[in-house]
Design a protein around this motif. Structure first.
Motif, PDB file in Angstrom:
ATOM      1  N   UNK A  12       0.844  -1.201   0.000  1.00  0.00           N
ATOM      2  CA  UNK A  12       0.000   0.000   0.000  1.00  0.00           C
ATOM      3  C   UNK A  12       0.879   1.250   0.000  1.00  0.00           C
ATOM      4  N   UNK A  13       1.952   1.222   0.760  1.00  0.00           N
ATOM      5  CA  UNK A  13       2.942   2.300   0.860  1.00  0.00           C
ATOM      6  C   UNK A  13       2.293   3.675   1.033  1.00  0.00           C
ATOM      7  N   UNK A  14       1.462   3.752   2.059  1.00  0.00           N
ATOM      8  CA  UNK A  14       0.792   4.998   2.410  1.00  0.00           C
ATOM      9  C   UNK A  14       1.823   5.972   2.965  1.00  0.00           C
ATOM     10  N   UNK A  15       1.801   7.249   2.548  1.00  0.00           N
ATOM     11  CA  UNK A  15       2.804   8.210   3.013  1.00  0.00           C
ATOM     12  C   UNK A  15       2.940   8.252   4.535  1.00  0.00           C
ATOM     13  N   UNK A 119      -6.462  -5.154  -5.272  1.00  0.00           N
ATOM     14  CA  UNK A 119      -5.679  -4.037  -5.781  1.00  0.00           C
ATOM     15  C   UNK A 119      -4.327  -4.021  -5.089  1.00  0.00           C
ATOM     16  N   UNK A 120      -3.569  -2.978  -5.310  1.00  0.00           N
ATOM     17  CA  UNK A 120      -2.295  -2.793  -4.626  1.00  0.00           C
ATOM     18  C   UNK A 120      -1.937  -1.311  -4.680  1.00  0.00           C
ATOM     19  N   UNK A 121      -0.755  -0.970  -4.163  1.00  0.00           N
ATOM     20  CA  UNK A 121      -0.316   0.436  -4.090  1.00  0.00           C
ATOM     21  C   UNK A 121      -1.428   1.262  -3.439  1.00  0.00           C
ATOM     22  N   UNK A 122      -1.647   2.500  -3.872  1.00  0.00           N
ATOM     23  CA  UNK A 122      -2.675   3.307  -3.217  1.00  0.00           C
ATOM     24  C   UNK A 122      -4.089   2.911  -3.644  1.00  0.00           C
ATOM     25  N   UNK A 126      -6.045   3.536  -0.348  1.00  0.00           N
ATOM     26  CA  UNK A 126      -7.265   4.300  -0.089  1.00  0.00           C
ATOM     27  C   UNK A 126      -8.310   3.448   0.637  1.00  0.00           C
ATOM     28  N   UNK A 127      -8.345   2.172   0.319  1.00  0.00           N
ATOM     29  CA  UNK A 127      -9.256   1.280   1.046  1.00  0.00           C
ATOM     30  C   UNK A 127      -8.849   1.178   2.511  1.00  0.00           C
ATOM     31  N   UNK A 128      -7.547   1.077   2.742  1.00  0.00           N
ATOM     32  CA  UNK A 128      -7.023   1.030   4.113  1.00  0.00           C
ATOM     33  C   UNK A 128      -7.407   2.289   4.880  1.00  0.00           C
ATOM     34  N   UNK A 263       5.187   7.350  -2.934  1.00  0.00           N
ATOM     35  CA  UNK A 263       6.156   6.463  -3.575  1.00  0.00           C
ATOM     36  C   UNK A 263       5.519   5.113  -3.887  1.00  0.00           C
ATOM     37  N   UNK A 264       6.051   4.450  -4.895  1.00  0.00           N
ATOM     38  CA  UNK A 264       5.763   3.034  -5.122  1.00  0.00           C
ATOM     39  C   UNK A 264       6.719   2.244  -4.238  1.00  0.00           C
ATOM     40  N   UNK A 265       6.214   1.276  -3.511  1.00  0.00           N
ATOM     41  CA  UNK A 265       7.071   0.518  -2.599  1.00  0.00           C
ATOM     42  C   UNK A 265       8.145  -0.243  -3.375  1.00  0.00           C
ATOM     43  N   UNK A 266       9.303  -0.527  -2.752  1.00  0.00           N
ATOM     44  CA  UNK A 266      10.333  -1.301  -3.434  1.00  0.00           C
ATOM     45  C   UNK A 266       9.836  -2.621  -4.017  1.00  0.00           C
ATOM     46  N   UNK A 267       8.972  -3.333  -3.292  1.00  0.00           N
ATOM     47  CA  UNK A 267       8.468  -4.615  -3.806  1.00  0.00           C
ATOM     48  C   UNK A 267       7.666  -4.409  -5.087  1.00  0.00           C
ATOM     49  N   UNK A 268       6.798  -3.394  -5.116  1.00  0.00           N
ATOM     50  CA  UNK A 268       6.024  -3.124  -6.334  1.00  0.00           C
ATOM     51  C   UNK A 268       6.937  -2.566  -7.418  1.00  0.00           C
TER      52      UNK A 268
END
Length: 285
Positions: A12-15, A119-122, A126-128, A263-268
């Motif tokens: 998710x990599x939320x700021x 989904x993934x990333x934001x 946003x769901x989180x 940011x996009x997380x390193x894994x993504x």
């Protein structure tokens, strides 16, 4: 009624400022780089990752959190009296959901809800945030399920990649599509649809990619508002800033109630490659 604790994963990599404001637990995925292992967003941050990737002789692989990692998180929360809502990257992109379910089964706890964001990333982030904000205001575990279902229906992520090589190498997209894009020198527009990475269009220049991302986002959002926007990037901050400015200008004033760069997380980023820019959105809530 027990308070609900939210658990998610590092994709998710939320700021960081939102992580501080809204309390939730994060299970980091793993980057495996030769003999080294890094916890996504803990032992390695995006800037470090892309610097290391640029000079790497071998490419990293990725792995979901272990069931034991989830068990440790859940156990601590259960001991503090929480119900748990655990929401994660699409089960079609990662085995993270499976690890979470194994941990729940081991604990034999019926007050843990495992939710597939598809989904993934934001698009996940946003769901989180939606369920975390609701839980902070006293929402029950059942309430959180309903809120997450609505958020899942009304959120998404689109992104433009420089090359499909990384997605192809990681098995996230078919070989034919990967090589077609390379041969034609196209910049593919991709989206996470029904939990999988699918083609949403293709263009020839970065400027056209920006316009196409905005066009598709507006069609997805439709008449729903308020609108929440996150511009995602993998080592492409100037492009992200430009995209955010254009997105804000493209909607009527007041429709967008939350907007930021993430940011996009390193894994993504390991699967998309550097230079990715994208738009994550949630509308109607």
């Amino acid at each position: 009624m027990a308070q609900v604790a939210i658990v998610t994963d590092s994709t998710a990599y939320i700021p960081k400022d939102l992580q501080s404001e809204y309390k939730f637990q994060i299970a980091p995925l793993q980057l495996i780089w030769g003999e080294e292992q890094f916890r996504d967003g803990v032992d390695i941050q995006p800037v470090q990752f892309y610097e290391k990737l640029e000079h790497a002789e071998i490419m990293p692989s990725t792995s979901q959190p272990t069931p034991e990692a989830f068990k440790e998180i859940y156990k601590k929360l259960l001991e503090r009296g929480y119900d748990i809502f655990s929401i994660h990257i699409s089960s079609k992109l990662s085995g993270t959901i499976d690890s979470a379910q194994q941990a729940k089964a081991t604990l034999e706890a019926d007050n843990i809800e495992i939710f597939d964001s598809e989904n993934t990333a934001m698009g996940l982030g946003f769901q989180v945030l939606a369920v975390t904000r609701a839980a902070a205001n006293g929402a029950s575990l059942n309430d959180c399920v309903k809120i997450a279902q609505k958020a899942r229906e009304n959120s998404g992520v689109l992104f433009a990649v420089k090359t499909l090589e990384f997605l192809h190498r990681g098995g996230r997209i078919g070989g034919g599509q990967a090589f077609l894009g390379t041969m034609l020198n196209l910049k593919p527009i991709l989206e996470v649809r029904d939990g999988k990475i699918e083609a949403a269009g293709k263009v020839r220049t970065l400027n056209k990619a920006v316009d196409k991302l905005i066009e598709i986002t507006k069609s997805k959002v439709g008449d729903l508002h308020p609108i929440r926007i996150a511009i995602q990037h993998a080592n492409a901050l100037p492009e992200a800033r430009n995209l955010l400015e254009k997105v804000i200008q493209s909607f009527p004033e007041g429709d967008i109630v939350e907007s930021f760069i993430a940011d996009v997380s390193p894994v993504i980023g390991n699967h998309t490659g550097p230079g990715v820019v994208g738009i994550a959105y949630m509308a109607g809530m």
